[in-house]
Design a protein around this motif. Structure first.
Motif, PDB file in Angstrom:
ATOM      1  N   VAL A 191       8.479   6.994  -4.125  1.00  0.00           N
ATOM      2  CA  VAL A 191       7.492   7.468  -4.539  1.00  0.00           C
ATOM      3  C   VAL A 191       6.268   6.808  -3.970  1.00  0.00           C
ATOM      4  O   VAL A 191       5.340   7.279  -3.656  1.00  0.00           O
ATOM      5  N   LEU A 192       6.668   5.393  -3.799  1.00  0.00           N
ATOM      6  CA  LEU A 192       5.524   4.757  -2.882  1.00  0.00           C
ATOM      7  C   LEU A 192       5.119   5.245  -1.616  1.00  0.00           C
ATOM      8  O   LEU A 192       4.202   5.179  -1.054  1.00  0.00           O
ATOM      9  N   ARG A 193       6.389   5.916  -1.005  1.00  0.00           N
ATOM     10  CA  ARG A 193       6.126   6.433   0.374  1.00  0.00           C
ATOM     11  C   ARG A 193       5.202   7.870   0.447  1.00  0.00           C
ATOM     12  O   ARG A 193       4.415   7.825   1.184  1.00  0.00           O
ATOM     13  N   VAL A 194       5.587   8.413  -0.498  1.00  0.00           N
ATOM     14  CA  VAL A 194       5.275   9.958  -0.634  1.00  0.00           C
ATOM     15  C   VAL A 194       4.244  10.326  -1.793  1.00  0.00           C
ATOM     16  O   VAL A 194       3.748  11.528  -1.951  1.00  0.00           O
ATOM     17  N   GLY A 195       4.339   9.478  -2.702  1.00  0.00           N
ATOM     18  CA  GLY A 195       3.479   9.637  -4.157  1.00  0.00           C
ATOM     19  C   GLY A 195       1.881   9.891  -3.960  1.00  0.00           C
ATOM     20  O   GLY A 195       1.482   9.486  -2.981  1.00  0.00           O
ATOM     21  N   ASN A 196       1.153  10.289  -4.754  1.00  0.00           N
ATOM     22  CA  ASN A 196      -0.173  10.324  -4.815  1.00  0.00           C
ATOM     23  C   ASN A 196      -0.609   8.839  -5.458  1.00  0.00           C
ATOM     24  O   ASN A 196       0.079   8.137  -5.738  1.00  0.00           O
ATOM     25  N   TYR A 197      -1.782   8.544  -5.383  1.00  0.00           N
ATOM     26  CA  TYR A 197      -2.459   7.170  -5.664  1.00  0.00           C
ATOM     27  C   TYR A 197      -2.153   6.792  -7.175  1.00  0.00           C
ATOM     28  O   TYR A 197      -1.671   5.730  -7.516  1.00  0.00           O
ATOM     29  N   GLN A 218      19.377  -9.944  -6.028  1.00  0.00           N
ATOM     30  CA  GLN A 218      18.609  -8.796  -5.881  1.00  0.00           C
ATOM     31  C   GLN A 218      17.194  -8.949  -5.183  1.00  0.00           C
ATOM     32  O   GLN A 218      16.984  -7.932  -4.246  1.00  0.00           O
ATOM     33  N   MET A 219      16.691 -10.019  -5.418  1.00  0.00           N
ATOM     34  CA  MET A 219      15.528 -10.211  -4.717  1.00  0.00           C
ATOM     35  C   MET A 219      15.735 -10.618  -3.056  1.00  0.00           C
ATOM     36  O   MET A 219      15.061 -10.439  -2.413  1.00  0.00           O
ATOM     37  N   ILE A 220      16.615 -11.250  -2.821  1.00  0.00           N
ATOM     38  CA  ILE A 220      16.925 -11.498  -1.317  1.00  0.00           C
ATOM     39  C   ILE A 220      17.385 -10.319  -0.518  1.00  0.00           C
ATOM     40  O   ILE A 220      17.103 -10.515   0.500  1.00  0.00           O
ATOM     41  N   THR A 221      18.019  -9.403  -1.056  1.00  0.00           N
ATOM     42  CA  THR A 221      18.453  -8.129  -0.248  1.00  0.00           C
ATOM     43  C   THR A 221      17.516  -7.030  -0.096  1.00  0.00           C
ATOM     44  O   THR A 221      17.651  -6.042   0.270  1.00  0.00           O
ATOM     45  N   ILE A 222      16.073  -7.519  -0.519  1.00  0.00           N
ATOM     46  CA  ILE A 222      14.907  -6.434  -0.330  1.00  0.00           C
ATOM     47  C   ILE A 222      14.908  -6.355   1.133  1.00  0.00           C
ATOM     48  O   ILE A 222      14.674  -7.147   1.924  1.00  0.00           O
ATOM     49  N   LYS A 223      14.716  -4.993   1.442  1.00  0.00           N
ATOM     50  CA  LYS A 223      14.480  -4.473   2.799  1.00  0.00           C
ATOM     51  C   LYS A 223      13.084  -4.704   3.091  1.00  0.00           C
ATOM     52  O   LYS A 223      12.104  -4.627   2.424  1.00  0.00           O
ATOM     53  N   ARG A 224      12.711  -4.796   4.490  1.00  0.00           N
ATOM     54  CA  ARG A 224      11.444  -4.985   4.904  1.00  0.00           C
ATOM     55  C   ARG A 224      10.522  -3.527   4.683  1.00  0.00           C
ATOM     56  O   ARG A 224       9.460  -4.051   4.190  1.00  0.00           O
ATOM     57  N   ASP A 225      11.254  -2.557   4.520  1.00  0.00           N
ATOM     58  CA  ASP A 225      10.432  -1.542   4.255  1.00  0.00           C
ATOM     59  C   ASP A 225       9.477  -1.304   2.932  1.00  0.00           C
ATOM     60  O   ASP A 225       8.624  -1.025   2.873  1.00  0.00           O
ATOM     61  N   PHE A 226      10.339  -2.110   2.084  1.00  0.00           N
ATOM     62  CA  PHE A 226       9.940  -2.305   0.695  1.00  0.00           C
ATOM     63  C   PHE A 226       8.418  -3.092   0.777  1.00  0.00           C
ATOM     64  O   PHE A 226       7.462  -2.797   0.083  1.00  0.00           O
ATOM     65  N   PHE A 227       8.532  -4.305   1.622  1.00  0.00           N
ATOM     66  CA  PHE A 227       7.324  -4.775   1.741  1.00  0.00           C
ATOM     67  C   PHE A 227       6.246  -4.200   2.253  1.00  0.00           C
ATOM     68  O   PHE A 227       4.896  -4.198   2.080  1.00  0.00           O
ATOM     69  N   ARG A 228       6.574  -3.312   3.148  1.00  0.00           N
ATOM     70  CA  ARG A 228       5.456  -2.521   3.908  1.00  0.00           C
ATOM     71  C   ARG A 228       4.908  -1.630   2.983  1.00  0.00           C
ATOM     72  O   ARG A 228       3.803  -1.325   2.945  1.00  0.00           O
ATOM     73  N   GLU A 229       5.858  -0.993   2.138  1.00  0.00           N
ATOM     74  CA  GLU A 229       4.960  -0.056   1.169  1.00  0.00           C
ATOM     75  C   GLU A 229       4.101  -0.772   0.134  1.00  0.00           C
ATOM     76  O   GLU A 229       2.941  -0.563  -0.256  1.00  0.00           O
ATOM     77  N   ILE A 230       4.411  -2.004  -0.404  1.00  0.00           N
ATOM     78  CA  ILE A 230       3.800  -2.682  -1.321  1.00  0.00           C
ATOM     79  C   ILE A 230       2.473  -3.171  -0.600  1.00  0.00           C
ATOM     80  O   ILE A 230       1.567  -3.167  -1.114  1.00  0.00           O
ATOM     81  N   VAL A 231       2.359  -3.868   0.583  1.00  0.00           N
ATOM     82  CA  VAL A 231       1.191  -3.906   1.384  1.00  0.00           C
ATOM     83  C   VAL A 231       0.238  -2.645   1.682  1.00  0.00           C
ATOM     84  O   VAL A 231      -0.820  -2.946   1.322  1.00  0.00           O
ATOM     85  N   CYS A 232       0.970  -1.577   1.751  1.00  0.00           N
ATOM     86  CA  CYS A 232       0.080  -0.305   1.808  1.00  0.00           C
ATOM     87  C   CYS A 232      -0.699   0.022   0.650  1.00  0.00           C
ATOM     88  O   CYS A 232      -1.825   0.436   0.500  1.00  0.00           O
ATOM     89  N   VAL A 233      -0.049  -0.504  -0.554  1.00  0.00           N
ATOM     90  CA  VAL A 233      -0.781  -0.285  -1.870  1.00  0.00           C
ATOM     91  C   VAL A 233      -2.061  -1.124  -1.832  1.00  0.00           C
ATOM     92  O   VAL A 233      -3.120  -0.946  -2.411  1.00  0.00           O
ATOM     93  N   LEU A 234      -1.805  -2.593  -1.413  1.00  0.00           N
ATOM     94  CA  LEU A 234      -2.854  -3.308  -1.097  1.00  0.00           C
ATOM     95  C   LEU A 234      -4.028  -2.757  -0.412  1.00  0.00           C
ATOM     96  O   LEU A 234      -5.280  -3.076  -0.504  1.00  0.00           O
ATOM     97  N   GLN A 235      -3.835  -2.393   0.825  1.00  0.00           N
ATOM     98  CA  GLN A 235      -4.513  -1.840   1.842  1.00  0.00           C
ATOM     99  C   GLN A 235      -5.299  -0.847   1.124  1.00  0.00           C
ATOM    100  O   GLN A 235      -6.375  -0.459   1.630  1.00  0.00           O
ATOM    101  N   ASP A 236      -4.609   0.117   0.692  1.00  0.00           N
ATOM    102  CA  ASP A 236      -5.405   1.243   0.272  1.00  0.00           C
ATOM    103  C   ASP A 236      -6.319   0.994  -1.225  1.00  0.00           C
ATOM    104  O   ASP A 236      -7.065   1.926  -1.510  1.00  0.00           O
ATOM    105  N   GLN A 237      -6.180  -0.136  -1.870  1.00  0.00           N
ATOM    106  CA  GLN A 237      -7.023  -0.468  -2.867  1.00  0.00           C
ATOM    107  C   GLN A 237      -7.161   0.556  -3.841  1.00  0.00           C
ATOM    108  O   GLN A 237      -8.191   1.185  -4.103  1.00  0.00           O
ATOM    109  N   ILE A 238      -5.982   1.118  -4.407  1.00  0.00           N
ATOM    110  CA  ILE A 238      -6.095   2.372  -5.191  1.00  0.00           C
ATOM    111  C   ILE A 238      -6.594   1.959  -6.447  1.00  0.00           C
ATOM    112  O   ILE A 238      -7.479   2.780  -6.999  1.00  0.00           O
TER     113      ILE A 238
END
Length: 403
Positions: A191-197, A218-238
């Motif tokens: 949803v973070l990758r392809v969803g609407n705002y 569970q927190m240690i095993t989070i992938k790099r892509d996860f952080f990239r998507e969260i950063v995109c939410v910040l960047q887009d200032q939804i």
């Protein structure tokens, strides 16, 4: 309405506006349903007192005041010539049996799944009491979680939106993250990758709640892509709500394992600095500095901060301008850079952009003892380079520590 004398007992004591759905609480005071339910259920401290009398409530149950509502409707009709519209008769709150019936219909008739989700969303957004009712019905969270793992994009967006506004128990949240081998979190990632705002904002808020109860593995095993998507939410200032949720999520996750490095590689430092330049809201600014402080706990984060043309300057600018907490975090960030990444270029830049002067000012004004001590340590550490510099105004240079 401004020209008409509205009877005082028709006004809600909270909003001082004409009541549309008057309800009475255990103290005998009547309020508009929307306002009193927001007071009782939406506040962070979950209020248990009457707003008007400050008495402790014996119950949070509200009782519709039909007599007063009819009087208000009659008064509206009498004053229709003055442009007063008659308030409609409110719908009765939903009950558990209606929700159970909806869930059963969706299970029995798969083609009705989408319509049932839309009805649940309508119920959830109608009132606080409806949300409380949804939360109390067994199977609602599981039904919505299953809908998120569905292949129908429309169903996923609706289900995420509903889950993000419900107060889900810790047990349910743990079940969501523990079951299905991470499939639920994987579906939210999609949803973070392809969803609407709207759906991305809802997903971020839901993920914040989920990871607040996650275990360290569970927190240690989070992938790099996860952080990239969260950063995109910040960047887009939804939205500010989504940005705060994203920042709190980073605060929760960064201390674990290599998550700091993953977040830096996902572009977090650059985005946080850009937001610090633009942000005026106190709480958002504090959260940004907390995240940046955590990111500067690794060499990669400090390197990104030092590399940014405005990085050191904007951190320094927030000192003594936002809050004591922001000042403390900003000084901590500068301390990390000065102790572990203080190249000749960095030290000269700190002089030129006013970092050193600001640290001297911290020693002169009202700030915490810990912050003053940290500022003093930084100044002493690099006194050979900074102490006699013409970049430091004389009135500040006088407070430069000698040892």
């Amino acid at each position: 309405m401004d020209e008409i004398d509205v009877p005082s007992h028709f006004l809600c004591p909270i909003s001082m506006e004409l009541m549309r759905d008057p309800v009475t609480i255990s103290t005998g005071i009547t309020y508009d349903r929307e306002n009193i339910e927001r007071w009782l259920f939406s506040c962070n401290n979950n209020n248990t007192t009457c707003p008007a009398t400050k008495q402790v409530l014996s119950s949070k149950e509200v009782t519709p005041n039909h007599t007063l509502r009819r009087l208000i409707q009659a008064w509206c009709t009498l004053n229709a010539s003055h442009g007063i519209e008659r308030i409609p008769t409110p719908k009765p709150p939903i009950d558990k049996s209606q929700i159970v019936k909806l869930l059963n219909k969706a299970k029995e008739f798969p083609n009705m799944h989408h319509n049932c989700l839309r009805r649940l969303r309508s119920i959830a957004f109608e009132s606080e009491s409806n949300k409380r009712c949804l939360e109390a019905v067994g199977g609602v969270v599981e039904f919505l979680a299953a809908s998120i793992m569905d292949e129908d994009g429309h169903n996923i967006e609706i289900a995420v939106e509903i889950l993000s506004i419900l107060k889900i128990s810790e047990t349910h949240l743990r079940n969501l993250i523990n079951n299905d081998g991470g499939e639920f979190v994987g579906a939210l990632m999609q949803v973070l990758r392809v969803g609407n705002y709207q759906s991305r904002a809802s997903t971020t808020m839901l993920l914040k709640s989920v990871f607040e109860v996650a275990d360290p593995n569970q927190m240690i095993t989070i992938k790099r892509d996860f952080f990239r998507e969260i950063v995109c939410v910040l960047q887009d200032q939804i939205s500010q709500q989504a940005s705060k949720a994203a920042l709190k999520l980073l605060v929760e996750l960064c201390p674990w394992g290599r998550n700091r490095i993953k977040a830096v590689e996902g572009g977090a430092v650059l985005v946080v600095i850009e937001l610090l330049i633009e942000t005026l809201e106190r709480r958002v600014c504090e959260l940004l500095l907390v995240v940046l402080d955590q990111l500067c706990g690794c060499a990669e984060g400090r390197a990104e901060l030092s590399k940014h043309a405005a990085g050191l300057a904007v951190v320094s600018k927030k000192i003594l301008r936002v809050s004591h907490m922001a000042t403390d975090r900003a000084v901590r960030i500068l301390s990390s850079v000065c102790r572990f990444s203080a190249t000749s270029r960095v030290l000269q830049e700190m002089l030129q952009v006013g970092v050193v002067s600001k640290l001297c000012l911290v020693l002169q004004v009202d700030s915490s003892l810990k912050t003053k001590e940290r500022a003093r340590e930084i100044l002493i550490l690099h006194s050979r380079v900074w102490k006699n510099s013409s970049c430091i105004p004389a009135h500040l240079l006088s407070s430069y520590p000698s040892s």
